[in-house]
Design a protein around this motif. Sequence first.
Motif, PDB file in Angstrom:
ATOM      1  N   PHE A 112      45.473  13.009  77.555  1.00 35.72           N
ATOM      2  CA  PHE A 112      44.223  13.656  77.051  1.00 35.72           C
ATOM      3  C   PHE A 112      43.547  14.604  78.121  1.00 35.72           C
ATOM      4  O   PHE A 112      43.123  15.693  77.936  1.00 35.72           O
ATOM      5  N   LEU A 113      43.487  14.103  79.335  1.00 37.18           N
ATOM      6  CA  LEU A 113      43.020  14.805  80.612  1.00 37.18           C
ATOM      7  C   LEU A 113      43.869  15.899  81.037  1.00 37.18           C
ATOM      8  O   LEU A 113      43.515  16.938  81.551  1.00 37.18           O
ATOM      9  N   TRP A 114      45.142  15.880  80.498  1.00 36.59           N
ATOM     10  CA  TRP A 114      46.053  16.869  80.942  1.00 36.59           C
ATOM     11  C   TRP A 114      46.288  18.155  79.765  1.00 36.59           C
ATOM     12  O   TRP A 114      47.113  18.892  80.345  1.00 36.59           O
ATOM     13  N   LEU A 115      45.632  17.730  78.738  1.00 34.27           N
ATOM     14  CA  LEU A 115      45.836  18.921  77.703  1.00 34.27           C
ATOM     15  C   LEU A 115      45.483  20.325  77.884  1.00 34.27           C
ATOM     16  O   LEU A 115      46.235  21.135  77.413  1.00 34.27           O
ATOM     17  N   PRO A 116      44.593  20.633  78.804  1.00 30.89           N
ATOM     18  CA  PRO A 116      44.579  22.070  79.239  1.00 30.89           C
ATOM     19  C   PRO A 116      45.704  22.861  79.808  1.00 30.89           C
ATOM     20  O   PRO A 116      46.089  23.837  79.804  1.00 30.89           O
ATOM     21  N   TYR A 117      46.302  21.687  80.614  1.00 26.89           N
ATOM     22  CA  TYR A 117      47.539  22.520  81.056  1.00 26.89           C
ATOM     23  C   TYR A 117      49.255  22.625  80.196  1.00 26.89           C
ATOM     24  O   TYR A 117      49.657  23.382  80.398  1.00 26.89           O
ATOM     25  N   THR A 118      49.107  21.411  79.335  1.00 24.41           N
ATOM     26  CA  THR A 118      50.255  21.595  78.262  1.00 24.41           C
ATOM     27  C   THR A 118      49.788  20.991  76.913  1.00 24.41           C
ATOM     28  O   THR A 118      50.058  19.767  76.747  1.00 24.41           O
TER      29      THR A 118
END
Length: 148
Positions: A112-118
């Motif tokens: 969820f925290l990684w969503l902006p990247y992929t």
Amino acid sequence: MAQTTPPSRAPNDRYATDGQSPWAASGVMFAGVLMLVEGVIGILKGIVGIANDDVYASVGDYTFKFDVTAWGWIHLVLGIVLVVVGAGILKGADWARVTGVVIVALDIILNFLWLPYTPLWGLISIAIGLFIIWALCTDTHGIRSRTT
């Protein structure tokens, strides 16, 4: 006519279906495989993040923004743990079920925290994680058979 008794379950046969939903037994096996796959993909994401900072797009003002190298290390370590726990689930280890739920819940939060990247792969990983948790929590036959 002689009555036949059903075959008894072997002590290490964690996926036997005597009184258990076949979906749940198959789900645990599939969850173990998915954990292995998710772990390998996490390891690959980690290696890419550590080796080359410019592979992932830069994110503007995002609350949970870390350096991509830091994210790489997080994904690498979590990927290794997912592979180990997934292998434990496939072997039928007692410790792996609870550990799997905890580690996959952590993986969901990190994706969820990684969503902006992929974004697309992050959503797919979250859905896979939810299935894994469901499968590990619904197949409680091994837990019930030890307490009775």
